[in-house]
Design a protein around this motif. Structure first.
Motif, mmCIF file in Angstrom:
data_model
loop_
_atom_site.group_PDB
_atom_site.id
_atom_site.type_symbol
_atom_site.label_atom_id
_atom_site.label_comp_id
_atom_site.label_asym_id
_atom_site.label_seq_id
_atom_site.Cartn_x
_atom_site.Cartn_y
_atom_site.Cartn_z
ATOM 1 N N ASN A 1 0.846 -0.771 0.005
ATOM 2 C CA ASN A 1 0.288 0.045 -0.128
ATOM 3 C C ASN A 1 0.603 1.226 0.063
ATOM 4 O O ASN A 1 0.290 2.440 -0.447
ATOM 5 C CB ASN A 1 -0.638 0.480 1.192
ATOM 6 C CG ASN A 1 -2.145 -0.684 1.393
ATOM 7 O OD1 ASN A 1 -2.183 -1.270 0.040
ATOM 8 N ND2 ASN A 1 -2.775 -1.151 2.159
ATOM 9 N N ARG A 2 1.471 1.280 1.120
ATOM 10 C CA ARG A 2 2.508 2.532 1.500
ATOM 11 C C ARG A 2 3.546 2.331 -0.059
ATOM 12 O O ARG A 2 3.025 3.559 -1.347
ATOM 13 C CB ARG A 2 4.149 2.519 1.933
ATOM 14 C CG ARG A 2 4.691 3.194 2.160
ATOM 15 C CD ARG A 2 4.436 4.838 1.871
ATOM 16 N NE ARG A 2 4.165 4.984 3.918
ATOM 17 C CZ ARG A 2 3.059 5.932 4.705
ATOM 18 N NH1 ARG A 2 2.875 6.355 3.538
ATOM 19 N NH2 ARG A 2 2.745 5.911 5.382
ATOM 20 N N TYR A 3 3.573 1.808 -1.082
ATOM 21 C CA TYR A 3 4.509 1.751 -2.173
ATOM 22 C C TYR A 3 3.668 1.726 -3.975
ATOM 23 O O TYR A 3 3.726 3.065 -4.004
ATOM 24 C CB TYR A 3 5.736 0.361 -2.978
ATOM 25 C CG TYR A 3 5.608 0.723 -3.942
ATOM 26 C CD1 TYR A 3 6.574 1.447 -4.538
ATOM 27 C CD2 TYR A 3 5.124 -0.154 -5.643
ATOM 28 C CE1 TYR A 3 7.912 1.585 -5.609
ATOM 29 C CE2 TYR A 3 5.829 -0.399 -6.570
ATOM 30 C CZ TYR A 3 6.662 0.376 -7.154
ATOM 31 O OH TYR A 3 7.258 1.047 -7.856
ATOM 32 N N ILE A 4 2.126 1.011 -3.533
ATOM 33 C CA ILE A 4 1.354 1.692 -4.624
ATOM 34 C C ILE A 4 0.380 2.733 -4.465
ATOM 35 O O ILE A 4 0.424 4.005 -5.517
ATOM 36 C CB ILE A 4 0.552 1.106 -4.650
ATOM 37 C CG1 ILE A 4 0.715 -0.842 -5.500
ATOM 38 C CG2 ILE A 4 -0.894 0.769 -5.682
ATOM 39 C CD1 ILE A 4 1.398 -0.584 -6.667
ATOM 40 N N THR A 5 0.124 3.339 -2.977
ATOM 41 C CA THR A 5 -0.361 4.876 -2.688
ATOM 42 C C THR A 5 -0.090 5.477 -2.333
ATOM 43 O O THR A 5 -0.813 6.935 -1.851
ATOM 44 C CB THR A 5 -1.969 3.921 -1.761
ATOM 45 O OG1 THR A 5 -2.136 3.474 -1.610
ATOM 46 C CG2 THR A 5 -2.699 2.994 -3.075
ATOM 47 N N ASN A 6 0.821 5.406 -1.562
ATOM 48 C CA ASN A 6 2.074 6.402 0.248
ATOM 49 C C ASN A 6 0.718 6.837 0.516
ATOM 50 O O ASN A 6 1.211 7.449 1.112
ATOM 51 C CB ASN A 6 2.058 7.304 -1.070
ATOM 52 C CG ASN A 6 3.608 8.308 0.059
ATOM 53 O OD1 ASN A 6 3.736 6.962 0.408
ATOM 54 N ND2 ASN A 6 3.619 9.356 -0.545
ATOM 55 N N SER A 7 -0.203 4.918 1.148
ATOM 56 C CA SER A 7 -0.356 5.741 2.452
ATOM 57 C C SER A 7 -0.691 4.600 3.497
ATOM 58 O O SER A 7 0.078 3.709 2.686
ATOM 59 C CB SER A 7 -2.061 5.256 1.553
ATOM 60 O OG SER A 7 -2.534 4.150 0.894
ATOM 61 N N PHE A 8 -1.134 4.608 4.726
ATOM 62 C CA PHE A 8 -0.809 3.393 5.441
ATOM 63 C C PHE A 8 -2.254 3.497 6.727
ATOM 64 O O PHE A 8 -2.530 4.569 6.502
ATOM 65 C CB PHE A 8 0.405 4.078 6.516
ATOM 66 C CG PHE A 8 0.295 2.785 7.658
ATOM 67 C CD1 PHE A 8 1.127 1.795 7.140
ATOM 68 C CD2 PHE A 8 0.032 2.938 9.275
ATOM 69 C CE1 PHE A 8 1.050 0.639 8.480
ATOM 70 C CE2 PHE A 8 -0.047 2.245 10.496
ATOM 71 C CZ PHE A 8 0.934 1.177 9.677
ATOM 72 N N ASP A 9 -2.380 2.367 6.876
ATOM 73 C CA ASP A 9 -3.450 1.873 7.310
ATOM 74 C C ASP A 9 -3.378 0.957 8.345
ATOM 75 O O ASP A 9 -2.990 0.141 8.757
ATOM 76 C CB ASP A 9 -5.092 1.429 6.653
ATOM 77 C CG ASP A 9 -6.125 0.933 7.016
ATOM 78 O OD1 ASP A 9 -6.265 0.877 8.545
ATOM 79 O OD2 ASP A 9 -7.293 0.102 6.804
ATOM 80 N N GLU A 10 -3.796 1.828 10.243
ATOM 81 C CA GLU A 10 -3.742 1.050 11.220
ATOM 82 C C GLU A 10 -3.896 -0.233 11.166
ATOM 83 O O GLU A 10 -3.780 -1.018 11.398
ATOM 84 C CB GLU A 10 -3.393 1.569 12.165
ATOM 85 C CG GLU A 10 -3.160 1.716 13.794
ATOM 86 C CD GLU A 10 -1.522 1.663 14.052
ATOM 87 O OE1 GLU A 10 -1.068 1.733 14.134
ATOM 88 O OE2 GLU A 10 -1.182 3.226 13.556
ATOM 89 N N ASN A 11 -5.730 0.146 10.511
ATOM 90 C CA ASN A 11 -6.143 -1.143 11.005
ATOM 91 C C ASN A 11 -6.393 -1.877 10.105
ATOM 92 O O ASN A 11 -7.909 -2.364 8.963
ATOM 93 C CB ASN A 11 -7.920 -0.714 11.372
ATOM 94 C CG ASN A 11 -8.006 0.605 12.846
ATOM 95 O OD1 ASN A 11 -6.715 -0.186 13.598
ATOM 96 N ND2 ASN A 11 -7.956 1.325 12.716
#
Ligand code: GDP
Ligand code: MG
Length: 174
Positions: free
Chosen positions: A25-35
């Motif tokens: 996710n970090r690589y594709i959308t540059n985001s992070f989801d704690e859950n």
């Protein structure tokens, strides 16, 4: 042009909760989801990269470390060009368990497969159970690229990952 040979299949392997899905996710959308939900099956993401005036499609497969799904992993890694092995620096077991995945890789893909070893959750270094130098040493014995990263914080992860992929492209174009 969308030639088969311009596709690079990349498979992420490692124990549950080491952060495979989060790194993707970090690589594709540059985001992070704690859950982030647990992956219950293999999922796919794609991205194009350019190198030397040529486009390559990265076919990125995320797998689940869940015991009952392990037997399926061998089907997903077929035709893989790059395997990304992930462990969590705060859980030694996830590092020791890499041998399980390496056995599978060796059996299915042979020893020439391009490997990237990722030591994830570097933001939790106060709880570190595996030191960076032990990860580096292990990567050397595997002839793998080593990346210390955090999917949670903005780090060098995406750049280092892409650099490793370019190294693969350079090596395979020789
Ligand atoms: P996977 O099972 O290997 O796909 O792992 P996930 O990506 O689902 O992550 C498992 C848990 O660890 C989730 O709660 C994530 O939010 C968390 N996580 C993943 N990467 C990191 C990281 O770099 N740092 C921290 N602190 N937590 C992370
Ligand atoms: Mg997952």
């Amino acid at each position: 042009m969308d030639d088969e040979k311009d596709h690079i299949k990349i498979v992420f392997l490692g124990e549950c909760d080491v952060g495979k899905s989060s790194l993707i996710n970090r690589y594709i959308t540059n985001s992070f989801d704690e859950n982030i939900p647990h992956s219950t099956c293999a999922t796919y993401a794609s991205r194009k990269i350019e190198y030397d005036n040529k486009y390559y499609t990265l076919d990125i497969w995320d797998t689940s470390g869940i015991e009952t799904l392990r037997s399926l992993t061998k089907f997903f890694i077929r035709d893989a060009k790059i395997i990304v092995l992930v462990y969590d620096i705060t859980r030694k077991r996830t590092f020791l368990e890499l041998d399980y995945w390496l056995d599978l890789i060796l059996k299915e893909l042979g020893s020439n497969i391009f490997l990237i070893l990722v030591a994830n959750k570097s933001d939790l270094y106060v709880n570190e159970e595996i030191r960076e130098r032990d990860g580096i040493k292990f990567a050397e014995t595997l002839n793998a690229k080593f990346i210390l990263s955090s999917a949670k914080e903005i780090t060098n992860w995406s750049d280092s990952f892409e650099k490793a992929i370019i190294d693969y492209i350079k090596a395979s174009n020789k």
